[in-house]
Design a protein around this motif. Structure first.
Motif, PDB file in Angstrom:
ATOM      1  N   THR A 353      -6.528   1.128  -2.591  1.00 62.17           N
ATOM      2  CA  THR A 353      -6.484   2.580  -2.692  1.00 62.17           C
ATOM      3  C   THR A 353      -5.093   3.075  -2.316  1.00 62.17           C
ATOM      4  O   THR A 353      -4.365   2.430  -1.562  1.00 62.17           O
ATOM      5  N   LEU A 354      -4.729   4.231  -2.835  1.00 67.47           N
ATOM      6  CA  LEU A 354      -3.426   4.822  -2.572  1.00 67.47           C
ATOM      7  C   LEU A 354      -3.500   5.725  -1.348  1.00 67.47           C
ATOM      8  O   LEU A 354      -4.553   6.273  -1.021  1.00 67.47           O
ATOM      9  N   ARG A 355      -2.391   5.917  -0.680  1.00 67.43           N
ATOM     10  CA  ARG A 355      -2.401   6.703   0.556  1.00 67.43           C
ATOM     11  C   ARG A 355      -2.643   8.194   0.308  1.00 67.43           C
ATOM     12  O   ARG A 355      -3.006   8.919   1.226  1.00 67.43           O
ATOM     13  N   ASP A 356      -2.449   8.652  -0.941  1.00 68.21           N
ATOM     14  CA  ASP A 356      -2.727  10.054  -1.224  1.00 68.21           C
ATOM     15  C   ASP A 356      -3.999  10.237  -2.046  1.00 68.21           C
ATOM     16  O   ASP A 356      -4.271  11.314  -2.563  1.00 68.21           O
ATOM     17  N   ASP A 357      -4.816   9.175  -2.159  1.00 64.67           N
ATOM     18  CA  ASP A 357      -6.115   9.317  -2.808  1.00 64.67           C
ATOM     19  C   ASP A 357      -6.987  10.277  -2.005  1.00 64.67           C
ATOM     20  O   ASP A 357      -6.833  10.406  -0.782  1.00 64.67           O
ATOM     21  N   ASP A 358      -7.928  10.918  -2.692  1.00 64.64           N
ATOM     22  CA  ASP A 358      -8.836  11.789  -1.951  1.00 64.64           C
ATOM     23  C   ASP A 358      -9.801  10.935  -1.120  1.00 64.64           C
ATOM     24  O   ASP A 358      -9.888   9.714  -1.269  1.00 64.64           O
ATOM     25  N   VAL A 359     -10.529  11.613  -0.246  1.00 60.80           N
ATOM     26  CA  VAL A 359     -11.400  10.908   0.685  1.00 60.80           C
ATOM     27  C   VAL A 359     -12.463  10.100  -0.052  1.00 60.80           C
ATOM     28  O   VAL A 359     -12.770   8.966   0.323  1.00 60.80           O
ATOM     29  N   GLU A 360     -12.990  10.649  -1.127  1.00 56.46           N
ATOM     30  CA  GLU A 360     -14.035   9.934  -1.865  1.00 56.46           C
ATOM     31  C   GLU A 360     -13.516   8.610  -2.404  1.00 56.46           C
ATOM     32  O   GLU A 360     -14.170   7.561  -2.262  1.00 56.46           O
ATOM     33  N   ALA A 361     -12.344   8.634  -3.024  1.00 59.83           N
ATOM     34  CA  ALA A 361     -11.790   7.399  -3.585  1.00 59.83           C
ATOM     35  C   ALA A 361     -11.487   6.382  -2.494  1.00 59.83           C
ATOM     36  O   ALA A 361     -11.668   5.177  -2.683  1.00 59.83           O
ATOM     37  N   ARG A 362     -11.023   6.872  -1.333  1.00 58.68           N
ATOM     38  CA  ARG A 362     -10.645   5.949  -0.257  1.00 58.68           C
ATOM     39  C   ARG A 362     -11.820   5.480   0.582  1.00 58.68           C
ATOM     40  O   ARG A 362     -11.641   4.647   1.473  1.00 58.68           O
ATOM     41  N   THR A 363     -12.996   6.008   0.329  1.00 60.66           N
ATOM     42  CA  THR A 363     -14.158   5.555   1.088  1.00 60.66           C
ATOM     43  C   THR A 363     -15.218   4.910   0.211  1.00 60.66           C
ATOM     44  O   THR A 363     -16.018   4.125   0.694  1.00 60.66           O
ATOM     45  N   ALA A 364     -15.221   5.213  -1.082  1.00 65.99           N
ATOM     46  CA  ALA A 364     -16.283   4.712  -1.955  1.00 65.99           C
ATOM     47  C   ALA A 364     -15.811   3.615  -2.901  1.00 65.99           C
ATOM     48  O   ALA A 364     -16.629   3.033  -3.613  1.00 65.99           O
TER      49      ALA A 364
END
Length: 551
Positions: A353-364
């Motif tokens: 995941t990228l450091r500026d991904d939204d929370v959904e992308a970085r958790t799911a």
């Protein structure tokens, strides 16, 4: 014109993605990269060992690496030889890692949890001529085990123990070797040369030695930390073991390819020592598997640590619970924390995941495909699956290993004729190209003809107020073929949880065939030294505990 595949399917709907081609791949050996970075940032902290207070600037670290490399030459170790390293996380582990790289000596990572029969196999299968070892660690007497297996290892000619006279002999041997000898040898090495053998922890049979090149691991370390925005100003607490890719590649090489600082908080994982290292060294990043972050967050005095310097880190190595990830981002301040996915055979990371991904992308999800890498999801027939459909995750690119050491048949079974590494993991590619891993093909539970993915049930049960951690496995059942068994670690002070009470909690929230029939309460889970859950062992223990043996 919209591209189509051979069957006429719109290619944009297929589970295939290729990573960006920038930044460019590093086209240099690990030794050449260290020389270049040390020249750029000579005064930066390269390595800090919290337990001893020792620290090296890049200039000092590079110089000491050269001393150890000359010492190895003085003992007759040369390019292509295999050197085993058997030790918990110590500064010397890292120094030896780079010294062997400068000489083209193939470093063989020996799991600190090995017992005699595993050690004997790894030394003989790789043909190690030298072992650098700690004398002991915790309950493991490495010296006694090496004494036991050495007569059965004909290639083994030298054992060097850290902190003992044999280590000093190595350092003294450097004085007899010309100062330019290391540089002359390094200049003959190529990025595609093998430099590292890591034994995969298979659940059946003997482990296989994934053979990795300079290009494999230098670039993977570089792109992992490039993705989380590393610069020479970053300081990383490496709480994961060096013997594994997470430590020596994503950690050490991730730092040295950027001029950042490697921080060793303790020899083995200690949650308090890890947070103390973040505080004392003003670390900007922290690595760990989910169980490590859970242990850190559960410390009674967690709120007393100053973690304000943290901005990022990586959680990997196992399924990452959504709630734990969210707490890392909020309670630990790791607002740019990243999820990474991969395997030893792919150096290891394929998606992140990228450091500026939204929370959904970085958790799911486990992110998008890495630079210079291709990924695809295939169905049981080997065809690329439509996006949104589960299938086997495959990857191709610079990161795929050279092969399994001296095992061409097993290599061919894992890497197909087109260069695709078949991971054995079940994945789904979303319409936006982000991927989720739903489990191992062998871990998938088939109950009454329904495919059940343990990850989905685990994520749901993390929401139970009394459950601190949970793992789900399938167990045999005469009627349905398999049934669901949940191993549960309760939060402190929680009342014991019965299978009946759990089924009530799940009713109307999960499909009936996903609701666990069995519950096993536990204080911990069987796992590897890197924190990966041993689901095969859990299944076997479940069968015994529940009396489900056939007959």
């Amino acid at each position: 014109m919209t591209p189509v595949d051979e069957a006429g399917t719109n290619a944009e709907t297929l589970s295939y993605a290729a990573g960006p081609d920038q930044p460019s791949l590093l086209d240099e050996t690990i030794g050449a990269n260290l020389e270049r970075i040390a020249g750029c940032y000579p005064d930066n902290d390269a390595l800090v060992e919290c337990a001893t207070g020792r620290r090296w600037s890049y200039a000092e670290f590079n110089a000491e690496v050269d001393v150890i490399a000359r010492g190895l030459l003085g003992l007759g170790v040369g390019t292509g030889d295999r050197l085993g390293i058997w030790s918990p996380n110590r500064a010397e582990w890292t120094l030896v890692q780079y010294a062997t790289a400068k000489l083209g000596v193939i470093l063989v990572n020996l799991n600190p949890a090995y017992r005699s029969h595993e050690l004997r196999y790894a030394l003989n299968q790789s043909g190690c001529s030298v072992v650098v070892s700690a004398p002991s660690f915790k309950s493991s007497d490495y010296r006694a085990m090496l004494d036991e297996v050495a007569p059965d290892c004909p290639a083994l000619t030298k054992i060097i123990y850290l902190g003992e006279p044999s280590w000093q002999e190595l350092i003294m041997a450097a004085a007899e070797v010309p100062a330019d000898a290391v540089a002359r040898i390094s200049a003959t090495l190529q990025p595609d040369d093998p430099i590292n053998i890591q034994y995969t922890s298979g659940t059946t049979g003997y482990p296989k030695g994934a053979t990795l090149s300079h290009r494999n691991i230098a670039n993977n370390g570089y792109f992992v930390t490039e993705t989380i925005g590393f610069t020479e100003a970053d300081r990383l607490v490496i709480a994961v073991p060096f013997y594994h890719c997470f430590g020596m590649v994503m950690g050490n090489l991730g730092c040295t390819t950027h001029g950042a600082t490697m921080i060793i908080p303790s020899e083995g994982f200690d949650p308090a020592a890890s947070l103390a290292a973040v505080q004392a060294e003003h670390a900007t990043a922290l690595y760990g598997v989910p169980t490590m972050f859970i242990a850190e967050l559960d410390l009674p005095d967690f709120a007393g640590y100053d973690l304000s310097s943290l901005r990022t880190g990586i959680m990997a190595g196992s399924n990452c619970p959504v709630e734990v990830m969210k707490r890392c981002m909020t309670d630990m301040g790791m607002r740019e924390v990243s999820i990474a996915y991969g395997m030893t055979e792919t150096s290891p990371v394929s998606t992140q995941t990228l450091r500026d991904d939204d929370v959904e992308a970085r958790t799911a999800t486990v992110g998008r495909v890495h630079p210079h890498v291709e990924v695809k999801i295939i169905d049981p027939s080997g065809n690329t699956a439509p996006r949104g459909e589960p299938g086997e995750f495959c990857t191709r690119g610079y990161s795929v290993m050279l092969g399994y050491w001296q095992e061409p048949e097993k290599t061919a079974a894992a890497i197909d004729a087109d260069g695709w590494m078949h991971t054995g993991d079940l994945g789904v590619m979303r319409a936006d190209g982000y991927l989720t891993i739903v489990g191992r093909i062998k871990d998938m539970v088939i109950r009454g003809g329904e495919n059940v993915y343990p990850r989905e049930i685990e994520e749901f049960l993390y929401g139970h107020p009394d459950i601190a951690d949970v793992q789900v496995v399938g167990v045999p059942d005469a009627k349905y073929g398999e049934e669901i068994c949940a191993w549960i670690r309760l939060r402190a002070g929680a009342e014991p949880l019965t299978a009946k009470a759990l089924r009530v909690y799940c009713r109307d929230r999960l499909a009936h065939y996903k609701i666990p029939r069995y519950v096993i309460l536990t204080d911990d889970f069987p796992m590897t030294v890197t924190g990966k859950i041993r689901k095969g062992q859990m299944r076997e223990e479940s069968i015994t505990k529940l009396g489900l043996q056939p007959g």
